[in-house]
Design an enzyme around this catalytic site. Structure first.
Site, mmCIF file in Angstrom:
data_model
loop_
_atom_site.group_PDB
_atom_site.id
_atom_site.type_symbol
_atom_site.label_atom_id
_atom_site.label_comp_id
_atom_site.label_asym_id
_atom_site.label_seq_id
_atom_site.Cartn_x
_atom_site.Cartn_y
_atom_site.Cartn_z
ATOM 1 N N HIS A 287 8.417 61.591 6.733
ATOM 2 C CA HIS A 287 9.263 62.787 6.703
ATOM 3 C C HIS A 287 10.255 62.709 5.541
ATOM 4 C CE1 HIS A 287 12.026 65.939 8.156
ATOM 5 N NE2 HIS A 287 12.980 65.089 7.792
ATOM 6 N N GLU A 288 10.890 61.547 5.397
ATOM 7 C CA GLU A 288 11.844 61.399 4.294
ATOM 8 C C GLU A 288 11.142 61.514 2.944
ATOM 9 O OE1 GLU A 288 15.015 61.379 4.742
ATOM 10 O OE2 GLU A 288 14.836 61.308 6.922
ATOM 11 N N HIS A 291 10.769 65.046 1.727
ATOM 12 C CA HIS A 291 11.879 65.601 0.942
ATOM 13 C C HIS A 291 11.711 65.245 -0.542
ATOM 14 C CE1 HIS A 291 14.146 67.080 4.309
ATOM 15 N NE2 HIS A 291 14.197 65.903 4.892
ATOM 16 N N GLU A 365 13.586 70.895 6.171
ATOM 17 C CA GLU A 365 13.175 69.984 7.252
ATOM 18 C C GLU A 365 11.774 70.315 7.736
ATOM 19 O OE1 GLU A 365 14.769 67.284 8.163
ATOM 20 O OE2 GLU A 365 16.309 67.753 6.680
ATOM 21 N N ASP A 369 8.588 67.825 7.563
ATOM 22 C CA ASP A 369 7.787 67.548 8.759
ATOM 23 C C ASP A 369 6.310 67.788 8.486
ATOM 24 O OD1 ASP A 369 9.910 66.788 10.321
ATOM 25 O OD2 ASP A 369 10.032 68.669 11.454
#
Length: 424
Positions: A287-288, A291, A365, A369
């Site tokens: 997930h990070e 970004h 976000e 995801d």
């Protein structure tokens, strides 16, 4: 006899400022009250989507924790608004200006640094009771606080020393630029400020963060191999994988990237590694990385950089307007006073942007995801999120209007449902 144009403009600006300040206070307080009512009204039943994974006791704990934090936040924003009014229309900033004029020449760099530093210290004292209540009352009551008074004092001393070592020279340079660079000083200040922030991003991981926490290389070889495999698949290069001793201060868990360019690091809270299995840790990291892949940090910089330039250009115009100073209760018209007034009143004028920025963050976000679901299993990220919601006492039932205004992350039910729809 016609009214003085400057006085009329000052009165109008003062009225506008007070109206917006009170309006922001009313809106924020109303939304927080809605959040409390909404969460507590759903305290007695776990949402169906989480009924098998989160107990009623955990759900009730999250509701009570949310309500306690909201009540403290309402007091905090009210005190903050009163503090701003006392400094501006109440003449507090002018009183500080006059007091330092006995030691330094008004309008000089030393006087300006002293004025702005005093505001910083006063702001810290205003915030201190709320920090203490949050840390040693609310966080302790719900089992999160591991901070001792001694560690709190040590952290405060380090923060003060760092603020003095970096902040005071920084203020001096900014004030010098405003005096030395002519009518376009705001452009030079913007370039310097942007460069300074990029420098901080470079040096933070290796020079500043270790002053407050201990960072050790990830020792779990099996997890390290999985993480390095994920990084290779995602094309992400890092200077290392580290575990931070977050458990010294809090039971909350997290993971994050820090640094910029070649100094990027991946940091796991030790509390996170204690709570999640290897599949879940990999999903959280994916997930990070989402970004990173979607360039969210660069996109935010691309917006915030010109926005900050526009604000400084506005300040460059306001500093030449006598009504700006007199309308905010100041007889002094020097640069440091203008900086102080501008950043004191700015939140009242920009608070309508909060839901826009929150929405933008929630979009990011969702994108992160979706990327995680492509690189790992969506079910693993769902399992990790549910554990984090439970262990961090995050409410599963936020008020929709409050959430749209304030929340940087999507509501739990919506986020989990979106991820489940991405499962093969």
């Amino acid at each position: 006899m016609p009214a003085d144009p400057v006085s009329s403009a000052a009165s109008g600006f003062a009225a506008l400022f007070v109206t917006l300040l009170l309006l922001s206070l009313v809106v924020k307080t109303s939304l927080m009250r809605r959040q409390i009512r909404h969460v507590l009204a759903r305290r007695e039943q776990v949402p169906q989507a989480f009924a098998e994974s989160i107990t009623l006791a955990s759900h009730q704990r999250a509701a009570d924790y949310t309500a306690a934090r909201m009540r403290l936040a309402m007091s905090e924003i009210a005190v903050s608004a009163l503090f701003v009014l006392l400094l501006t229309l109440g003449g507090g900033l002018q009183a500080i200006h006059d007091a330092w004029s006995a030691a330094f020449a008004p309008g000089g760099i030393a006087h300006g640094v002293a004025l702005l530093a005093t505001l910083g210290v006063l702001g810290w004292f205003i915030d201190l009771p709320f920090v203490l209540i949050k840390t040693f009352v609310i966080e302790k009551r719900f089992g999160f606080n591991r901070m001792t008074p001694r560690l709190f004092a040590a952290d405060t001393a380090r923060e003060a020393a760092l603020a003095a070592a970096i902040g005071l020279p920084l203020l001096a340079v900014l004030l010098w630029l405003t005096a030395a660079m002519g009518s376009l000083w705001w452009l030079w200040v913007w370039a310097f400020w942007l460069s300074f922030n990029l420098l901080v991003m470079l040096i933070w991981p290796t020079f500043i963060a270790p002053l407050f926490n201990r960072f050790t290389p990830l020792a779990d070889e099996a997890l390290k191999a999985r993480v390095e495999g994920l990084l290779a698949r995602c094309g992400f290069q890092s200077k290392g994988l580290f575990v931070m001793d977050g458990s010294r201060r809090s039971a909350h868990g997290n993971a994050y990237f820090t640094g910029f360019g070649a100094s990027k690091r991946i940091v796991f809270f030790d509390t996170l590694l204690d709570k999640l299995n290897a599949d879940e840790v990999e999903a959280v990291l994916a997930h990070e990385l989402g970004h990173f892949r979607h360039r969210h940090i660069l996109k935010r910089l691309a917006v915030l950089a010109p926005a900050s330039l526009a604000l400084l250009a506005l300040l460059g115009w306001l500093i030449e307007q006598p009504w700006f100073f007199s309308g905010l209760g100041s007889a002094a018209t020097d640069t440091a006073t203008a900086l102080a007034l501008f950043f004191l009143v700015l939140p009242a004028f920009t608070f309508p942007l909060a839901p826009v920025l929150s929405y933008w963050s929630r979009v990011h976000e969702f994108e992160a995801d979706a990327y995680a679901a492509q690189q790992t299993r969506a079910a693993d990220l769902v399992a990790a999120l549910v554990k984090l919601y439970r262990d961090n006492a995050s409410t599963l039932t936020p008020d929709p209007l409050y959430s749209r205004f304030f929340d940087s992350h999507p509501p739990a039910a919506l986020r989990v449902a979106r991820l489940q729809s991405l499962q093969p």
